[in-house]
Design a protein around this motif. Structure first.
Motif, PDB file in Angstrom:
ATOM      1  N   GLU A   1      66.041  15.215  82.636  1.00 31.29           N
ATOM      2  CA  GLU A   1      64.620  14.976  82.342  1.00 31.29           C
ATOM      3  C   GLU A   1      64.516  13.551  81.818  1.00 31.29           C
ATOM      4  O   GLU A   1      65.245  13.160  80.901  1.00 31.29           O
ATOM      5  N   VAL A   2      63.617  12.771  82.430  1.00 30.78           N
ATOM      6  CA  VAL A   2      63.514  11.349  82.113  1.00 30.78           C
ATOM      7  C   VAL A   2      62.069  10.967  81.817  1.00 30.78           C
ATOM      8  O   VAL A   2      61.155  11.377  82.527  1.00 30.78           O
ATOM      9  N   ALA A   3      61.882  10.174  80.778  1.00 31.45           N
ATOM     10  CA  ALA A   3      60.591   9.542  80.501  1.00 31.45           C
ATOM     11  C   ALA A   3      60.732   8.082  80.919  1.00 31.45           C
ATOM     12  O   ALA A   3      61.761   7.454  80.671  1.00 31.45           O
ATOM     13  N   TYR A   4      59.706   7.553  81.582  1.00 32.92           N
ATOM     14  CA  TYR A   4      59.775   6.193  82.098  1.00 32.92           C
ATOM     15  C   TYR A   4      58.377   5.695  82.423  1.00 32.92           C
ATOM     16  O   TYR A   4      57.403   6.446  82.342  1.00 32.92           O
ATOM     17  N   LYS A   5      58.283   4.433  82.788  1.00 39.17           N
ATOM     18  CA  LYS A   5      57.035   3.882  83.319  1.00 39.17           C
ATOM     19  C   LYS A   5      57.229   3.654  84.810  1.00 39.17           C
ATOM     20  O   LYS A   5      58.324   3.269  85.246  1.00 39.17           O
ATOM     21  N   ASP A   6      56.168   3.860  85.585  1.00 39.77           N
ATOM     22  CA  ASP A   6      56.244   3.599  87.021  1.00 39.77           C
ATOM     23  C   ASP A   6      55.917   2.133  87.288  1.00 39.77           C
ATOM     24  O   ASP A   6      55.687   1.350  86.358  1.00 39.77           O
ATOM     25  N   GLU A   7      55.856   1.756  88.567  1.00 35.48           N
ATOM     26  CA  GLU A   7      55.634   0.354  88.931  1.00 35.48           C
ATOM     27  C   GLU A   7      54.255  -0.168  88.538  1.00 35.48           C
ATOM     28  O   GLU A   7      53.998  -1.363  88.576  1.00 35.48           O
ATOM     29  N   ASN A   8      53.350   0.742  88.147  1.00 34.50           N
ATOM     30  CA  ASN A   8      52.034   0.329  87.664  1.00 34.50           C
ATOM     31  C   ASN A   8      51.938   0.352  86.139  1.00 34.50           C
ATOM     32  O   ASN A   8      50.875   0.156  85.579  1.00 34.50           O
ATOM     33  N   GLY A   9      53.069   0.635  85.483  1.00 37.51           N
ATOM     34  CA  GLY A   9      53.106   0.661  84.026  1.00 37.51           C
ATOM     35  C   GLY A   9      52.624   1.960  83.417  1.00 37.51           C
ATOM     36  O   GLY A   9      52.453   2.045  82.199  1.00 37.51           O
ATOM     37  N   ARG A  10      52.391   2.976  84.257  1.00 40.98           N
ATOM     38  CA  ARG A  10      51.923   4.268  83.746  1.00 40.98           C
ATOM     39  C   ARG A  10      53.101   5.106  83.251  1.00 40.98           C
ATOM     40  O   ARG A  10      54.105   5.242  83.953  1.00 40.98           O
ATOM     41  N   PRO A  11      52.971   5.702  82.058  1.00 35.52           N
ATOM     42  CA  PRO A  11      54.038   6.565  81.543  1.00 35.52           C
ATOM     43  C   PRO A  11      54.192   7.813  82.416  1.00 35.52           C
ATOM     44  O   PRO A  11      53.200   8.404  82.855  1.00 35.52           O
ATOM     45  N   GLN A  12      55.433   8.195  82.663  1.00 38.61           N
ATOM     46  CA  GLN A  12      55.761   9.377  83.461  1.00 38.61           C
ATOM     47  C   GLN A  12      56.848  10.156  82.737  1.00 38.61           C
ATOM     48  O   GLN A  12      57.622   9.586  81.966  1.00 38.61           O
ATOM     49  N   LYS A  13      56.914  11.439  83.042  1.00 38.37           N
ATOM     50  CA  LYS A  13      58.010  12.272  82.550  1.00 38.37           C
ATOM     51  C   LYS A  13      58.282  13.293  83.639  1.00 38.37           C
ATOM     52  O   LYS A  13      57.357  13.995  84.066  1.00 38.37           O
ATOM     53  N   ARG A  14      59.519  13.336  84.117  1.00 40.37           N
ATOM     54  CA  ARG A  14      59.859  14.235  85.224  1.00 40.37           C
ATOM     55  C   ARG A  14      61.253  14.785  85.066  1.00 40.37           C
ATOM     56  O   ARG A  14      62.113  14.181  84.427  1.00 40.37           O
ATOM     57  N   VAL A  15      61.454  15.931  85.700  1.00 42.74           N
ATOM     58  CA  VAL A  15      62.779  16.531  85.788  1.00 42.74           C
ATOM     59  C   VAL A  15      63.280  16.300  87.210  1.00 42.74           C
ATOM     60  O   VAL A  15      62.555  16.520  88.174  1.00 42.74           O
ATOM     61  N   PHE A  16      64.511  15.844  87.323  1.00 42.69           N
ATOM     62  CA  PHE A  16      65.133  15.605  88.618  1.00 42.69           C
ATOM     63  C   PHE A  16      66.383  16.473  88.736  1.00 42.69           C
ATOM     64  O   PHE A  16      67.098  16.651  87.752  1.00 42.69           O
ATOM     65  N   ASP A  17      66.630  16.982  89.930  1.00 39.34           N
ATOM     66  CA  ASP A  17      67.797  17.812  90.199  1.00 39.34           C
ATOM     67  C   ASP A  17      68.690  17.143  91.228  1.00 39.34           C
ATOM     68  O   ASP A  17      68.263  16.251  91.964  1.00 39.34           O
TER      69      ASP A  17
END
Length: 189
Positions: free
Chosen positions: A126-142
């Motif tokens: 599970e990662v919190a990050y900003k996308d290429e537009n600077g918007r905060p994101q939080k997603r789980v990747f498998d």
């Protein structure tokens, strides 16, 4: 009405990479990257060039330190054969949770060409990050995306995948067939 996301770059090889890769043994790969303060057009241009470099080099992931830039930016594309699937861009990624069973899979790296070895990693992140537009994101990747993200976040911390290889004999043999040295491995386990 759904909007279609315009691709950041076309998924194709260029005649020449816009950015030069750095290789194991170079100091720049061992330095921790700095957080990106603001996502602006300069950062978006860098992201575009990182993606072009990744595709041109037949990679599925690339972190900014690999091209000599000490910024917390990584790009990846685990579905590189599908032009409709956009690549992922993670700016200032922070692992919130590692989960799932530990899995062993072969990894390689654009900064250590010709070396492919087994690495054990958790199957989910599970990662919190900003996308290429600077918007905060939080997603789980498998599975593969999870592995790529963990590998690239290691780069942001000055860690190479060979540092995580547990089979020292296989590591020594693989490196001896290349111009890379086992002396440049900094084991983390």
């Amino acid at each position: 009405m759904p909007t279609t996301q315009k691709p950041i770059v076309e998924k194709k090889k260029l005649e020449k990479s816009p950015l030069d890769l750095h290789f194991m043994g170079e100091r720049v790969l061992r330095q921790p990257a700095k957080r990106v303060a603001r996502v602006d057009d300069r950062i978006r241009k860098l992201i575009k060039e990182m993606l072009q470099t990744m595709y041109t080099s037949d990679g599925i992931g690339l972190a900014a330190p690999q091209i000599g830039i000490q910024k917390q930016i990584l790009v990846l594309d685990s579905d590189w054969e599908n032009p409709a699937t956009p690549p992922l861009v993670l700016i200032n990624p922070a692992i919130k949770k590692l989960d799932g069973p530990l899995t062993v899979a072969e990894e390689g790296c654009l900064s250590i060409p010709g070396v492919f070895l087994d690495v054990t990693r958790p199957s989910r992140v599970e990662v919190a990050y900003k996308d290429e537009n600077g918007r905060p994101q939080k997603r789980v990747f498998d599975e593969l995306p999870s592995r790529i993200i963990q590998h690239e976040i290691d780069h942001l911390n000055g860690v190479l995948f060979v540092d995580r290889v547990e089979n020292e004999l296989a590591l020594t043999e693989a490196l001896s067939k290349t111009e890379f040295s086992v002396r440049d491995v900094k084991a983390v386990r």
